[in-house]
Design a protein around this motif. Structure first.
Motif, short mmCIF file in Angstrom:
data_model
loop_
_atom_site.label_atom_id
_atom_site.label_comp_id
_atom_site.label_asym_id
_atom_site.label_seq_id
_atom_site.Cartn_x
_atom_site.Cartn_y
_atom_site.Cartn_z
N VAL A 29 35.29 66.89 46.36
CA VAL A 29 34.81 68.23 46.72
C VAL A 29 36.02 69.12 46.98
O VAL A 29 36.88 68.78 47.79
CB VAL A 29 33.90 68.17 47.98
CG1 VAL A 29 33.47 69.55 48.40
CG2 VAL A 29 32.71 67.28 47.72
N PRO A 30 36.10 70.26 46.31
CA PRO A 30 37.22 71.17 46.55
C PRO A 30 37.25 71.61 48.01
O PRO A 30 36.21 71.79 48.65
CB PRO A 30 36.93 72.36 45.63
CG PRO A 30 36.01 71.81 44.58
CD PRO A 30 35.21 70.74 45.26
N ALA A 31 38.46 71.81 48.55
CA ALA A 31 38.63 72.19 49.96
C ALA A 31 37.86 73.46 50.30
O ALA A 31 37.27 73.58 51.37
CB ALA A 31 40.12 72.36 50.28
N GLY A 32 37.84 74.42 49.39
CA GLY A 32 37.12 75.67 49.63
C GLY A 32 35.63 75.46 49.79
O GLY A 32 34.98 76.12 50.61
N PHE A 33 35.07 74.50 49.04
CA PHE A 33 33.64 74.20 49.16
C PHE A 33 33.34 73.57 50.51
O PHE A 33 32.36 73.91 51.17
CB PHE A 33 33.20 73.25 48.05
CG PHE A 33 33.06 73.89 46.70
CD1 PHE A 33 33.59 75.14 46.42
CD2 PHE A 33 32.38 73.23 45.69
CE1 PHE A 33 33.45 75.72 45.17
CE2 PHE A 33 32.24 73.80 44.44
CZ PHE A 33 32.77 75.05 44.18
N ALA A 34 34.20 72.64 50.93
CA ALA A 34 33.99 71.97 52.22
C ALA A 34 34.10 72.98 53.36
O ALA A 34 33.31 72.95 54.31
CB ALA A 34 35.01 70.85 52.40
N GLU A 35 35.05 73.90 53.27
CA GLU A 35 35.21 74.93 54.30
C GLU A 35 33.99 75.86 54.35
O GLU A 35 33.49 76.19 55.42
CB GLU A 35 36.48 75.74 54.01
CG GLU A 35 36.83 76.72 55.09
CD GLU A 35 38.14 77.43 54.80
OE1 GLU A 35 38.21 78.64 55.05
OE2 GLU A 35 39.08 76.76 54.32
N ALA A 36 33.48 76.24 53.20
CA ALA A 36 32.28 77.08 53.15
C ALA A 36 31.07 76.35 53.72
O ALA A 36 30.25 76.95 54.42
CB ALA A 36 32.01 77.52 51.71
N ALA A 37 30.98 75.07 53.47
CA ALA A 37 29.86 74.28 54.01
C ALA A 37 29.95 74.21 55.53
O ALA A 37 28.94 74.36 56.23
CB ALA A 37 29.88 72.87 53.42
N ARG A 38 31.15 74.01 56.07
CA ARG A 38 31.32 73.99 57.52
C ARG A 38 30.97 75.34 58.13
O ARG A 38 30.33 75.42 59.18
CB ARG A 38 32.74 73.58 57.90
CG ARG A 38 32.98 72.08 57.82
CD ARG A 38 34.31 71.68 58.42
NE ARG A 38 35.44 72.07 57.60
CZ ARG A 38 35.88 71.39 56.54
NH1 ARG A 38 35.30 70.27 56.20
NH2 ARG A 38 36.91 71.81 55.86
N ALA A 39 31.37 76.42 57.48
CA ALA A 39 31.04 77.76 57.98
C ALA A 39 29.54 78.00 57.98
O ALA A 39 28.98 78.55 58.93
CB ALA A 39 31.75 78.82 57.14
N ALA A 40 28.87 77.57 56.93
CA ALA A 40 27.41 77.73 56.87
C ALA A 40 26.74 76.87 57.93
O ALA A 40 25.73 77.26 58.52
CB ALA A 40 26.90 77.35 55.48
N TYR A 41 27.29 75.69 58.19
CA TYR A 41 26.72 74.79 59.19
C TYR A 41 26.75 75.40 60.59
O TYR A 41 25.87 75.14 61.40
CB TYR A 41 27.47 73.46 59.16
CG TYR A 41 26.91 72.41 60.08
CD1 TYR A 41 25.69 71.83 59.83
CD2 TYR A 41 27.63 71.99 61.20
CE1 TYR A 41 25.17 70.85 60.66
CE2 TYR A 41 27.11 71.02 62.04
CZ TYR A 41 25.90 70.45 61.76
OH TYR A 41 25.38 69.50 62.59
N THR A 42 27.73 76.24 60.89
CA THR A 42 27.82 76.85 62.21
C THR A 42 26.63 77.76 62.49
O THR A 42 26.32 78.02 63.65
CB THR A 42 29.12 77.65 62.40
OG1 THR A 42 29.15 78.71 61.46
CG2 THR A 42 30.34 76.78 62.24
N TRP A 43 25.95 78.23 61.46
CA TRP A 43 24.79 79.10 61.66
C TRP A 43 23.61 78.36 62.27
O TRP A 43 22.65 78.98 62.74
CB TRP A 43 24.37 79.75 60.33
CG TRP A 43 25.19 80.95 60.03
CD1 TRP A 43 26.31 81.00 59.25
CD2 TRP A 43 25.00 82.26 60.53
NE1 TRP A 43 26.81 82.27 59.23
CE2 TRP A 43 26.02 83.07 60.02
CE3 TRP A 43 24.05 82.83 61.37
CZ2 TRP A 43 26.11 84.41 60.30
CZ3 TRP A 43 24.15 84.18 61.65
CH2 TRP A 43 25.18 84.95 61.11
N ARG A 44 23.64 77.04 62.30
CA ARG A 44 22.52 76.29 62.85
C ARG A 44 22.32 76.58 64.32
O ARG A 44 21.23 76.39 64.85
CB ARG A 44 22.72 74.79 62.63
CG ARG A 44 23.68 74.17 63.61
CD ARG A 44 24.11 72.78 63.24
NE ARG A 44 24.84 72.15 64.29
CZ ARG A 44 26.02 72.52 64.75
NH1 ARG A 44 26.61 73.56 64.24
NH2 ARG A 44 26.60 71.86 65.72
N THR A 45 23.34 77.06 65.03
CA THR A 45 23.25 77.33 66.46
C THR A 45 23.20 78.82 66.77
O THR A 45 23.45 79.22 67.90
CB THR A 45 24.45 76.71 67.20
OG1 THR A 45 25.65 77.28 66.66
CG2 THR A 45 24.48 75.20 67.06
#
Length: 155
Positions: A29-45
């Motif tokens: 997984v490209p680093a940019g994709f993983a970073e975007a996924a982590r950023a989207a995950y923060t919206w859960r809270t």
């Protein structure tokens, strides 16, 4: 089976080999994709993060302005929600505050670009941070497993 004219593959085996190679490359997984996924995950809270709304701001206190004879040097802010109160004083020297009821945890000073500074809450729920940068800031508090974030405030 031989493929049609001009499509670039001599056989199904060549096509399958190229597909296998493409899929093997895509496993990392490209680093940019993983970073975007982590950023989207923060919206859960996001609901928890919007809990602490400003309930008092000394700049908006008309009675205080009428009584003040000298320049106000500190800004008082109070954020309240669901049993947690964060009382803050902002001066040129820094940001001092207290989380009530007192509990172990930490506080982070955030700008739009991320965390500027962080500190542990002491046994009384107090914290001390350096001077805030100009512009909008907010506090993110983790106390006893509960995460809350204050409103944005321009300082």
């Amino acid at each position: 089976m031989v493929t049609g004219q001009g499509d670039g593959w001599e056989s199904d085996e060549v096509l399958l080999a190229e597909l296998r190679a493409a899929l093997a490359e895509a496993r990392d997984v490209p680093a940019g994709f993983a970073e975007a996924a982590r950023a989207a995950y923060t919206w859960r809270t996001v609901d928890a993060e919007l809990m602490l709304l400003t309930s008092y701001d000394s700049i908006l206190d008309g009675q205080l302005a009428e009584r003040a004879r000298a320049a106000v040097t500190a800004r008082q802010l109070v954020f309240d929600a669901e049993g947690i109160s964060v009382q803050v004083e902002v001066t040129e020297a820094g940001v001092a505050g207290q989380v009530l009821p007192a509990r172990p945890g930490r506080v982070e000073l955030l700008t739009a670009t991320g965390v500027v500074e962080e500190a542990e809450l002491d046994e009384l729920g107090c914290f001390l941070l350096g001077p805030p940068p100009p512009g909008p800031v907010r506090l993110r508090i983790e106390a006893d497993g509960t995460f809350v974030v204050t409103d944005w405030v321009c300082v």
